[in-house]
Design an enzyme around this catalytic site. Sequence first.
Site, PDB file in Angstrom:
ATOM      1  N   HIS A 132       0.551  -1.210   0.214  1.00  0.00           N
ATOM      2  CA  HIS A 132      -0.017  -0.064   0.113  1.00  0.00           C
ATOM      3  C   HIS A 132       0.736   1.193  -0.180  1.00  0.00           C
ATOM      4  O   HIS A 132       0.758   2.167   0.916  1.00  0.00           O
ATOM      5  CB  HIS A 132      -0.986  -0.003   0.947  1.00  0.00           C
ATOM      6  CG  HIS A 132      -0.683  -0.069   2.529  1.00  0.00           C
ATOM      7  ND1 HIS A 132       0.438   0.629   3.157  1.00  0.00           N
ATOM      8  CD2 HIS A 132      -1.227  -0.707   3.672  1.00  0.00           C
ATOM      9  CE1 HIS A 132       0.417   0.345   4.509  1.00  0.00           C
ATOM     10  NE2 HIS A 132      -0.509  -0.404   4.746  1.00  0.00           N
TER      11      HIS A 132
ATOM     12  N   HIS B  66      -5.640  -8.055  14.996  1.00  0.00           N
ATOM     13  CA  HIS B  66      -5.832  -6.756  14.056  1.00  0.00           C
ATOM     14  C   HIS B  66      -6.456  -7.085  12.967  1.00  0.00           C
ATOM     15  O   HIS B  66      -6.363  -8.261  12.309  1.00  0.00           O
ATOM     16  CB  HIS B  66      -4.187  -6.573  13.704  1.00  0.00           C
ATOM     17  CG  HIS B  66      -4.068  -5.398  12.852  1.00  0.00           C
ATOM     18  ND1 HIS B  66      -4.817  -4.195  12.849  1.00  0.00           N
ATOM     19  CD2 HIS B  66      -3.127  -5.023  11.961  1.00  0.00           C
ATOM     20  CE1 HIS B  66      -4.535  -3.278  12.057  1.00  0.00           C
ATOM     21  NE2 HIS B  66      -3.393  -3.733  11.555  1.00  0.00           N
TER      22      HIS B  66
ATOM     23  N   GLU C 169      -6.420  -5.306   9.877  1.00  0.00           N
ATOM     24  CA  GLU C 169      -6.098  -5.108   8.378  1.00  0.00           C
ATOM     25  C   GLU C 169      -6.072  -6.466   7.650  1.00  0.00           C
ATOM     26  O   GLU C 169      -5.436  -7.293   8.132  1.00  0.00           O
ATOM     27  CB  GLU C 169      -4.778  -4.273   8.476  1.00  0.00           C
ATOM     28  CG  GLU C 169      -4.475  -3.554   7.274  1.00  0.00           C
ATOM     29  CD  GLU C 169      -3.366  -2.496   7.185  1.00  0.00           C
ATOM     30  OE1 GLU C 169      -2.849  -2.177   8.305  1.00  0.00           O
ATOM     31  OE2 GLU C 169      -3.536  -1.871   6.225  1.00  0.00           O
TER      32      GLU C 169
ATOM     33  N   ASP D 133      -4.205  -7.744   5.739  1.00  0.00           N
ATOM     34  CA  ASP D 133      -3.000  -8.676   5.462  1.00  0.00           C
ATOM     35  C   ASP D 133      -2.968  -9.875   6.534  1.00  0.00           C
ATOM     36  O   ASP D 133      -2.269 -10.685   6.405  1.00  0.00           O
ATOM     37  CB  ASP D 133      -1.668  -7.984   5.437  1.00  0.00           C
ATOM     38  CG  ASP D 133      -1.306  -6.732   6.577  1.00  0.00           C
ATOM     39  OD1 ASP D 133      -2.593  -6.397   6.926  1.00  0.00           O
ATOM     40  OD2 ASP D 133      -0.304  -6.483   6.890  1.00  0.00           O
TER      41      ASP D 133
ATOM     42  N   HIS E   2      -1.561   0.050  15.125  1.00  0.00           N
ATOM     43  CA  HIS E   2      -1.653   1.283  14.425  1.00  0.00           C
ATOM     44  C   HIS E   2      -3.006   1.567  14.191  1.00  0.00           C
ATOM     45  O   HIS E   2      -3.393   2.384  13.494  1.00  0.00           O
ATOM     46  CB  HIS E   2      -0.749   1.435  13.553  1.00  0.00           C
ATOM     47  CG  HIS E   2      -0.911   0.364  12.241  1.00  0.00           C
ATOM     48  ND1 HIS E   2      -1.288   0.957  11.061  1.00  0.00           N
ATOM     49  CD2 HIS E   2      -1.080  -0.794  11.950  1.00  0.00           C
ATOM     50  CE1 HIS E   2      -1.378   0.194  10.044  1.00  0.00           C
ATOM     51  NE2 HIS E   2      -1.299  -1.150  10.764  1.00  0.00           N
TER      52      HIS E   2
ATOM     53  N   ASP F  25       1.286  -5.788  14.484  1.00  0.00           N
ATOM     54  CA  ASP F  25       2.276  -5.346  13.440  1.00  0.00           C
ATOM     55  C   ASP F  25       3.363  -4.620  14.291  1.00  0.00           C
ATOM     56  O   ASP F  25       4.631  -4.574  13.733  1.00  0.00           O
ATOM     57  CB  ASP F  25       1.721  -4.079  12.895  1.00  0.00           C
ATOM     58  CG  ASP F  25       0.777  -4.325  11.709  1.00  0.00           C
ATOM     59  OD1 ASP F  25       1.118  -5.475  10.981  1.00  0.00           O
ATOM     60  OD2 ASP F  25      -0.251  -3.825  11.459  1.00  0.00           O
TER      61      ASP F  25
ATOM     62  N   TYR G 280       9.983   0.271   8.920  1.00  0.00           N
ATOM     63  CA  TYR G 280       8.715  -0.100   9.227  1.00  0.00           C
ATOM     64  C   TYR G 280       8.295   0.944  10.385  1.00  0.00           C
ATOM     65  O   TYR G 280       7.085   1.423  10.250  1.00  0.00           O
ATOM     66  CB  TYR G 280       8.606  -1.689   9.958  1.00  0.00           C
ATOM     67  CG  TYR G 280       7.372  -2.234   9.921  1.00  0.00           C
ATOM     68  CD1 TYR G 280       6.804  -3.187   9.049  1.00  0.00           C
ATOM     69  CD2 TYR G 280       6.526  -1.840  11.153  1.00  0.00           C
ATOM     70  CE1 TYR G 280       5.508  -3.550   9.086  1.00  0.00           C
ATOM     71  CE2 TYR G 280       5.195  -2.559  11.340  1.00  0.00           C
ATOM     72  CZ  TYR G 280       4.824  -3.206  10.087  1.00  0.00           C
ATOM     73  OH  TYR G 280       3.274  -3.762  10.251  1.00  0.00           O
TER      74      TYR G 280
ATOM     75  N   HIS H 198       4.920  -9.454  11.026  1.00  0.00           N
ATOM     76  CA  HIS H 198       5.757  -9.658   9.867  1.00  0.00           C
ATOM     77  C   HIS H 198       7.108  -9.619  10.008  1.00  0.00           C
ATOM     78  O   HIS H 198       7.556  -9.227  11.203  1.00  0.00           O
ATOM     79  CB  HIS H 198       5.548  -8.071   9.136  1.00  0.00           C
ATOM     80  CG  HIS H 198       4.167  -7.817   8.519  1.00  0.00           C
ATOM     81  ND1 HIS H 198       3.738  -8.357   7.595  1.00  0.00           N
ATOM     82  CD2 HIS H 198       3.257  -6.864   9.190  1.00  0.00           C
ATOM     83  CE1 HIS H 198       2.234  -7.805   7.451  1.00  0.00           C
ATOM     84  NE2 HIS H 198       2.302  -6.732   8.311  1.00  0.00           N
TER      85      HIS H 198
END
Length: 395
Positions: free
Chosen positions: A24, A78, A80, A82, A145, A164, A191, A224
């Site tokens: 993104h 989370h 999001e 991914d 986040h 994250d 990151y 990640h």
Amino acid sequence: MKPIEIAKDIYWLGVIDWNIRDFHGYSTYQGTTYNSFLIVDEKITLIDTVKKEFADELIASISELVDPKKIDYVISNHTEMDHSGSLPRVMHRIGEDTPLYCSKMGHKNLSKHFSQKWNYQPVKSDEELSLGKRTLSFMETRMLHWPDSMFTYVKEEKLLFSSDAFGQHYAGLERFDDEVGDTIMPYAKKYFANILLLYSPLILKLVDKVTEMGLAIDMICPDHGIIWRKDPSKIINAYVKWSQQKPKRKAVVIYDTMWHSTEAMAQAIVEALGQEGVDARPMHLRSCHRSDIITEVLDAGAVIIGSPTINNGLFPTVSDFLTYMKGLKPKNKIGAAFGSYGWSGEAVKLINREMEETKFQVIDPGLRVQYVPDDNGIKTCYELGLKIARALPSE
Ligand code: FEO
């Protein structure tokens, strides 16, 4: 990838996205991983999933360890996509009624992403879930986040699933910090700069809270990149340092150029800064990705921005970067603007306005040179460089 046991009966089940180069709008030259984890206890528990495209790979990994239908609990740290994108496939495979633990905001946000009426079990900070031999404890980390973000802590192993936070976009066969050494730190820094910089004050509060709680952490498992097991304090201390944003004697001269005039100005400013012992570098906006530039901005004391004036405004790449940087709210920076122009020359004024809105201390009205800088024009750039060097902290 085959599952990897990271502690007794706790497995990494992630997938490696070797080929992603744009996450993104963030450049991921080394790809990334999406980390999912399985705890095989009396209650078998899956923590986070992976990007939708990798759902089959995740289900195959689970199947190497247990029949997916035997999973008792799913935890979503989370929303999001991914990390949640595979939830529809995974929940369908393991059973749509499987309890799905998430924060209250996670419940709200997952419901906005997916139409399925899953068996949501919203949890708050300090709520616990017994798996049999182990107990999980949840910690909401709102806005780290996303509003839904939370950590899950395994008390017995002192292991933190951090979503994250503490992650890196890095694809490799290594799974642990001791396998990659310090080469991972630039990925962690990038990151932080691109995903978490905006939330620096919250990170400092969170670290204070965890310190007050006396929470022992032997292993940090982000969603990640690699897992921190050799020295988790290393990444925690780095987060504290990056969040504090103490300015270094470092300047980033960010610019774009049409006919090399603004470029010549940038190079003269950098040369003067270098002469004064400042770690300075020019970063051309069509040669350097915005996510790499913001990583350099993170610990720089000075951010100097140059743009030619085009159509009475900023060069488009400069506008793009200013917008990106303003959103991430870097702190403790001095700033100055420069640029070549032909007849109207609005760019410097526009950059100044953006820097003021970003709360930079603008130390100079800005430097404009008409068309092509002559010797005197280059001299004024040099003088601007010296002025910036004087305004930076000595180290
Ligand atoms: Fe890796 Fe906020 O998703």
